[in-house]
Enzyme design. Structure first.
Site, PDB file in Angstrom:
ATOM      1  N   LYS A 291     -16.787   9.380   6.064  1.00 49.52           N
ATOM      2  CA  LYS A 291     -17.900   8.153   5.981  1.00 49.52           C
ATOM      3  C   LYS A 291     -18.344   7.043   6.672  1.00 49.52           C
ATOM      4  CE  LYS A 291     -15.491   3.992   3.993  1.00 49.52           C
ATOM      5  NZ  LYS A 291     -14.437   3.029   3.769  1.00 49.52           N
ATOM      6  N   GLU A 377       1.660  -1.743  -0.934  1.00 46.23           N
ATOM      7  CA  GLU A 377       2.536  -3.415  -1.377  1.00 46.23           C
ATOM      8  C   GLU A 377       3.914  -3.515  -1.320  1.00 46.23           C
ATOM      9  OE1 GLU A 377      -1.968  -2.261  -2.113  1.00 46.23           O
ATOM     10  OE2 GLU A 377      -0.082  -1.648  -2.830  1.00 46.23           O
ATOM     11  N   ARG A 405       1.003  -5.655  -7.796  1.00 48.30           N
ATOM     12  CA  ARG A 405       1.833  -4.676  -6.949  1.00 48.30           C
ATOM     13  C   ARG A 405       2.944  -4.332  -7.070  1.00 48.30           C
ATOM     14  NH1 ARG A 405      -3.166   0.563  -5.725  1.00 48.30           N
ATOM     15  NH2 ARG A 405      -1.979   1.603  -6.640  1.00 48.30           N
TER      16      ARG A 405
END
Length: 629
Positions: A291, A377, A405
């Protein structure tokens, strides 16, 4: 190796090869050496454009080579390319005809920060939340098969997104239907914050496990006594690795696994993808990337450079800088630490949003009472329910848009059992540049219909702190919703005081019009009231409503105006209208909030204007209603 940049260019860098690319088809005409040069130019342009517009940063830099390779090998947009989350799609957007628009990224009338079907035919699936790519790509592959269309379908998903159950549900189904599908696992060992339960972390733990290393040590001792044991030890070690390797896991799930390979080796990526597109059935390519690759500061601090704010011109040093106001997430984080000091039963839970939710200090100070459950979640909500069953006091820090969610778990596991869980709901209302996918536009509507819920909408920083405390000591499920960014600068009282549940506060006395404010639009309500000589009431509680206050206002005013940064349908204003109907009180009610349409990305003030919720439009709309009375 990719060129490593150390600064963000203030002027547009020279990108002669990139300037030739108006569609991905042109990449097929480039030599390998030209593609390598193109990768450097693409990184330089990303640095420049994000510096001008702000936006997600590190993820896109990490997939430059992968993006080039995918568009070189596959025939997009005929072949479907589905990105997960979308933070990493800036290189994709640049290569698909949107290069010169990138400096307006995430700004009003500019490109979205995420893939968006209405924006480009190359954005085959709109996205913003994680872990949807494999499901969507599989649906496309199955549809193509049913329609008799020859095309390839590719899903690109990160190791962070792979922590969500939805991704594995899709993998399980893909193996069952056996359609042609390529899943590229972009493993950078990071999600938005440090990965929790990610593949690399999982495998690292397995390699370092006590059992595995005891086996190795036992083997070494055996070699000293029985030299012939060498072959046995070697094969046993290989067998143990095989049992826990990514290849075994995915192949047992029905995928043909290839990798891991270097995700920054462009020639290798192109060679591998060319071979894989000929393989039938579900295939998973595991790539290892970094990243922030190619930008030194982002490589060393990928969390800090997950996103970048727009680089503003330097101000005159003689100017006195304005004092920085605390963001609402910091207000929450400070309260969480203070509350944890007072109550050892408090536990903090987040679904992979430690930094975004303001929980860094809490995680450091109370590590044994902190749970980051990764991008899960549903699990976060039911985990909290289980803890509450045993007498703990869980606080779930979650964005409004992400609690959507876990809605079934909120009802089935928390509310029906009336469990003592506090939901600290960040990013409520409009969220600016992240647009419709991240807007917390519906929480008051989807929470208000659930029995046993206590729902609070503070108007400033101090009220946020006090209502968090109120919800925490309340017995039963409670939710406090607060917006992204900073507040009006209210003085925060360190003393925590429980506010009387269901009681509003009058902020201004007026005549004819009464504005019932729910949340952080109170400042606008007061501005409007000065011009209209209106009464303003800070309602604070959405459920239960202050029935006595509503009936009092209805009896003394000609028009009630409800104001909220939430969908009008089913929102707080609907609750006021329902109360009046139940009490058989007839009075005009003007509900101001988010209409039945999506608000595109723009800065927050521009979004309020688009929604008709700036002060000028609020005055106009109230005046128009008064004229009709």
């Amino acid at each position: 190796m990719p060129t490593t940049f150390t600064d963000i260019p203030e002027t547009r860098p020279a990108t002669p090869l990139l300037d030739q690319v108006d569609s991905p088809a042109q990449l097929k005409e480039f030599s390998h050496d030209q593609l390598l040069t193109l990768a450097d130019e693409l990184r330089a342009f990303i640095l420049y454009s994000v510096g001008k517009s702000g936006g997600h940063f590190g993820a896109g830099l990490g997939v430059v080579e992968l993006t080039i390779a995918l568009h070189t090998v596959f025939n997009t947009p005929h072949d479907r390319l589905v990105w997960d989350v979308g933070h990493q799609t800036y290189p994709h957007k640049i290569l698909t005809g949107r290069r010169e628009q990138m400096t307006q990224m995430r700004q009003k009338d500019g490109p979205s920060g995420f893939p968006k079907r209405s924006e480009s035919e190359y954005d085959s699936f709109g996205v913003g939340h994680s872990s949807t790519s494999i499901s969507a790509a599989l649906g496309m592959a199955m549809a193509s098969n049913q329609l008799g269309i020859e095309r390839k379908t590719v899903a690109v998903i990160g190791d962070g997104a792979m922590t969500a159950g939805m991704a594995f549900e899709a993998i399980n189904h893909a193996a069952h239907v056996d359609n042609d599908l390529l899943v590229v696992l972009n493993d950078n060992q990071m999600s938005i914050s440090h990965n929790v339960g990610g593949l690399s972390t999982y495998f690292s733990k397995l390699w370092a496990s006590k059992f595995y290393n005891q086996l190795r040590e036992s083997g070494k001792k055996a070699l000293k006594v029985i030299p012939q044991a060498a072959s046995f030890v070697k094969h046993t070690e290989e067998y143990m690795k095989g049992m826990v390797s990514p290849a075994t896991i995915f192949e047992e799930l029905g995928f043909n696994y290839i990798g891991p390979i270097d995700g920054h080796d462009l020639p290798l990526l192109i060679q591998t993808l060319n071979k894989l597109k000929e393989i039938k059935g579900p295939v998973l390519l595991h790539t290892i990337t970094h990243k922030g690759k190619g930008f030194g500061p982002a490589e060393t601090d990928p969390v800090g450079y997950h996103a970048l704010t727009k680089i503003e011109p330097k101000i005159d040093s003689a100017e006195t800088p304005k004092p920085k106001l605390p963001k609402y997430q910091i207000v929450f984080g400070d309260w969480l630490c203070d509350m944890a000091e007072q109550d050892t039963k408090l536990v903090g839970i987040t679904p992979a949003m430690c930094e975004g939710s303001g929980m860094v200090e809490f995680a450091e100070r109370f590590p044994d009472r902190y749970a980051d459950v990764a991008i899960a979640e549903q699990h976060a909500v039911t985990l909290a329910a289980g803890m509450a069953c045993e007498g703990l006091k869980p606080v779930v820090a979650i964005y409004s848009t992400f609690l959507q969610r876990g809605y079934d778990q909120l009802i089935h596991d928390v509310a029906i059992q009336n469990l003592d869980v506090l939901f600290a709901m960040d990013r409520a209302g409009l969220v600016g540049e992240d647009g419709a996918t991240h807007a917390g536009a519906y929480d008051l509507s989807y929470l208000r219909c659930i029995p046993n819920m206590l729902i609070m909408a503070p108007s400033d920083e101090n009220e946020t702190r006090q209502l968090l405390y109120t919800g925490y000591i309340h017995q039963g499920p409670a939710a406090v919703r607060y917006p992204r960014g900073t507040g009006p600068g209210a003085i925060i009282d360190k003393t925590m005081t429980a506010l009387p549940i269901g009681k509003a506060v009058t902020k201004r006395e007026g005549s004819k019009v009464a504005i019932l404010n729910f949340g952080t639009l109170l400042g606008s309500a007061l501005q409007v009231a000065e011009q209209l000589d209106a009464t303003v009431v800070d309602m604070r509680f959405v459920k239960p409503l202050d029935k006595e206050m509503v009936l009092k206002l209805a009896a003394s005013h000609k028009l009630l105006v409800t104001l909220e940064e939430n969908a009008i349908a089913g929102g707080a204003g609907s609750g006021v209208s329902e109360l009046l109907a139940e009490e058989a009180v007839v009075i005009p009610v003007l509900q101001l909030g988010l209409a039945d349409k999506l608000i595109d990305h723009a800065n927050h003030n521009e979004q309020l204007s688009l929604a008709g919720l700036d002060s000028e439009q609020i005055i106009s709309r109230i005046q128009q209603r008064l004229d009709r009375l």
